[in-house]
Design a protein around this motif. Sequence first.
Motif, PDB file in Angstrom:
ATOM      1  N   TYR A   4     -36.011 -33.440   2.720  1.00  0.00           N
ATOM      2  CA  TYR A   4     -34.848 -32.987   1.894  1.00  0.00           C
ATOM      3  C   TYR A   4     -34.193 -34.131   1.157  1.00  0.00           C
ATOM      4  N   SER A   5     -34.538 -35.406   1.338  1.00  0.00           N
ATOM      5  CA  SER A   5     -34.332 -36.633   0.892  1.00  0.00           C
ATOM      6  C   SER A   5     -34.375 -36.244  -0.289  1.00  0.00           C
ATOM      7  N   LEU A   6     -35.103 -35.819  -0.636  1.00  0.00           N
ATOM      8  CA  LEU A   6     -35.553 -35.629  -2.322  1.00  0.00           C
ATOM      9  C   LEU A   6     -34.966 -34.749  -2.910  1.00  0.00           C
ATOM     10  N   LEU A   7     -34.029 -33.861  -2.326  1.00  0.00           N
ATOM     11  CA  LEU A   7     -32.810 -33.090  -3.091  1.00  0.00           C
ATOM     12  C   LEU A   7     -31.596 -33.980  -2.875  1.00  0.00           C
ATOM     13  N   GLU A   8     -31.125 -33.067  -4.672  1.00  0.00           N
ATOM     14  CA  GLU A   8     -29.955 -34.124  -5.406  1.00  0.00           C
ATOM     15  C   GLU A   8     -28.954 -33.291  -5.117  1.00  0.00           C
ATOM     16  N   THR A   9     -27.811 -33.569  -4.545  1.00  0.00           N
ATOM     17  CA  THR A   9     -26.093 -32.787  -4.560  1.00  0.00           C
ATOM     18  C   THR A   9     -26.090 -31.588  -5.455  1.00  0.00           C
ATOM     19  N   SER A  10     -25.513 -30.855  -5.861  1.00  0.00           N
ATOM     20  CA  SER A  10     -24.695 -29.463  -6.364  1.00  0.00           C
ATOM     21  C   SER A  10     -26.130 -28.667  -6.692  1.00  0.00           C
ATOM     22  N   CYS A  11     -27.213 -29.170  -6.776  1.00  0.00           N
ATOM     23  CA  CYS A  11     -28.393 -28.475  -7.621  1.00  0.00           C
ATOM     24  C   CYS A  11     -28.720 -27.931  -6.216  1.00  0.00           C
ATOM     25  N   TYR A  12     -29.766 -26.307  -6.814  1.00  0.00           N
ATOM     26  CA  TYR A  12     -29.913 -25.427  -6.321  1.00  0.00           C
ATOM     27  C   TYR A  12     -32.232 -25.367  -6.511  1.00  0.00           C
ATOM     28  N   TYR A  13     -32.662 -25.574  -5.781  1.00  0.00           N
ATOM     29  CA  TYR A  13     -34.086 -24.867  -5.404  1.00  0.00           C
ATOM     30  C   TYR A  13     -34.528 -24.589  -4.916  1.00  0.00           C
ATOM     31  N   GLU A  20     -47.526 -21.259   5.294  1.00  0.00           N
ATOM     32  CA  GLU A  20     -47.746 -19.830   4.226  1.00  0.00           C
ATOM     33  C   GLU A  20     -46.313 -19.201   4.540  1.00  0.00           C
ATOM     34  N   GLY A  21     -45.661 -19.710   4.580  1.00  0.00           N
ATOM     35  CA  GLY A  21     -43.821 -19.274   5.081  1.00  0.00           C
ATOM     36  C   GLY A  21     -43.303 -18.750   3.763  1.00  0.00           C
ATOM     37  N   PRO A  22     -41.966 -17.899   4.360  1.00  0.00           N
ATOM     38  CA  PRO A  22     -41.240 -17.744   2.799  1.00  0.00           C
ATOM     39  C   PRO A  22     -40.869 -18.751   2.368  1.00  0.00           C
ATOM     40  N   ILE A  23     -40.313 -18.192   0.581  1.00  0.00           N
ATOM     41  CA  ILE A  23     -39.626 -18.987  -0.310  1.00  0.00           C
ATOM     42  C   ILE A  23     -38.009 -18.810  -0.153  1.00  0.00           C
ATOM     43  N   SER A  24     -37.008 -19.876  -0.314  1.00  0.00           N
ATOM     44  CA  SER A  24     -35.804 -20.206  -0.378  1.00  0.00           C
ATOM     45  C   SER A  24     -35.056 -20.453  -1.475  1.00  0.00           C
ATOM     46  N   LEU A  25     -34.037 -20.134  -1.089  1.00  0.00           N
ATOM     47  CA  LEU A  25     -33.272 -20.343  -2.803  1.00  0.00           C
ATOM     48  C   LEU A  25     -32.255 -21.982  -1.741  1.00  0.00           C
ATOM     49  N   ILE A  26     -31.961 -22.670  -1.782  1.00  0.00           N
ATOM     50  CA  ILE A  26     -31.277 -23.126  -1.357  1.00  0.00           C
ATOM     51  C   ILE A  26     -30.147 -24.318  -2.555  1.00  0.00           C
ATOM     52  N   LYS A  27     -28.540 -24.527  -1.748  1.00  0.00           N
ATOM     53  CA  LYS A  27     -28.455 -25.720  -2.690  1.00  0.00           C
ATOM     54  C   LYS A  27     -27.615 -26.919  -1.829  1.00  0.00           C
ATOM     55  N   VAL A  28     -27.555 -27.289  -2.034  1.00  0.00           N
ATOM     56  CA  VAL A  28     -27.258 -28.943  -1.721  1.00  0.00           C
ATOM     57  C   VAL A  28     -26.126 -29.258  -1.886  1.00  0.00           C
ATOM     58  N   ASN A  29     -24.921 -29.171  -1.005  1.00  0.00           N
ATOM     59  CA  ASN A  29     -23.373 -29.044  -0.841  1.00  0.00           C
ATOM     60  C   ASN A  29     -23.345 -30.220  -0.807  1.00  0.00           C
ATOM     61  N   LEU A  30     -23.376 -31.700  -0.005  1.00  0.00           N
ATOM     62  CA  LEU A  30     -23.322 -32.801   0.439  1.00  0.00           C
ATOM     63  C   LEU A  30     -24.162 -33.543   1.037  1.00  0.00           C
ATOM     64  N   GLU A  31     -24.323 -34.644   0.848  1.00  0.00           N
ATOM     65  CA  GLU A  31     -25.271 -35.695   0.808  1.00  0.00           C
ATOM     66  C   GLU A  31     -24.435 -36.724   2.216  1.00  0.00           C
ATOM     67  N   THR A  32     -24.552 -37.068   3.677  1.00  0.00           N
ATOM     68  CA  THR A  32     -23.936 -37.664   4.130  1.00  0.00           C
ATOM     69  C   THR A  32     -25.377 -39.233   4.117  1.00  0.00           C
ATOM     70  N   ASP A  33     -25.028 -40.774   4.883  1.00  0.00           N
ATOM     71  CA  ASP A  33     -26.241 -41.056   4.968  1.00  0.00           C
ATOM     72  C   ASP A  33     -27.755 -40.319   6.148  1.00  0.00           C
ATOM     73  N   GLU A  61     -38.890 -25.653  -7.049  1.00  0.00           N
ATOM     74  CA  GLU A  61     -37.995 -25.609  -8.714  1.00  0.00           C
ATOM     75  C   GLU A  61     -37.163 -25.927  -8.505  1.00  0.00           C
ATOM     76  N   LEU A  62     -36.470 -26.739  -9.005  1.00  0.00           N
ATOM     77  CA  LEU A  62     -34.853 -26.926  -9.371  1.00  0.00           C
ATOM     78  C   LEU A  62     -34.779 -26.516 -10.144  1.00  0.00           C
TER      79      LEU A  62
END
Length: 88
Positions: A4-13, A20-33, A61-62
């Motif tokens: 998850y550290s590779l993902l950027e705030t405010s982006c949808y992935y 073999e798991g499902p594909i999920s759409l997520i949005k990163v809302n906030l990052e802490t340390d 995909e981004l």
Amino acid sequence: MYNYSLLETSCYYLIQEQPEGPISLIKVNLETDYCLFITRFGETETTEWRKKQDSIHEILELLSEEKIKEWQAAYYSSEDAYYEDGEE
């Protein structure tokens, strides 16, 4: 293997957490340390905290701004369909 550290705030992935798991759409809302606060979109929206070091099998995909707008139009219009028959 990614995390998850590779993902950027405010982006949808589009991600796949397990091989073999499902594909999920997520949005990163906030990052802490050490963590990210994300929204996961499925039948309903859910929010959760994930450690930055939690693994992701694949970041597929981004999503571009254009694709996000297309998805939002489809996702939120189908959400309104539940209320058309008088149920609230």
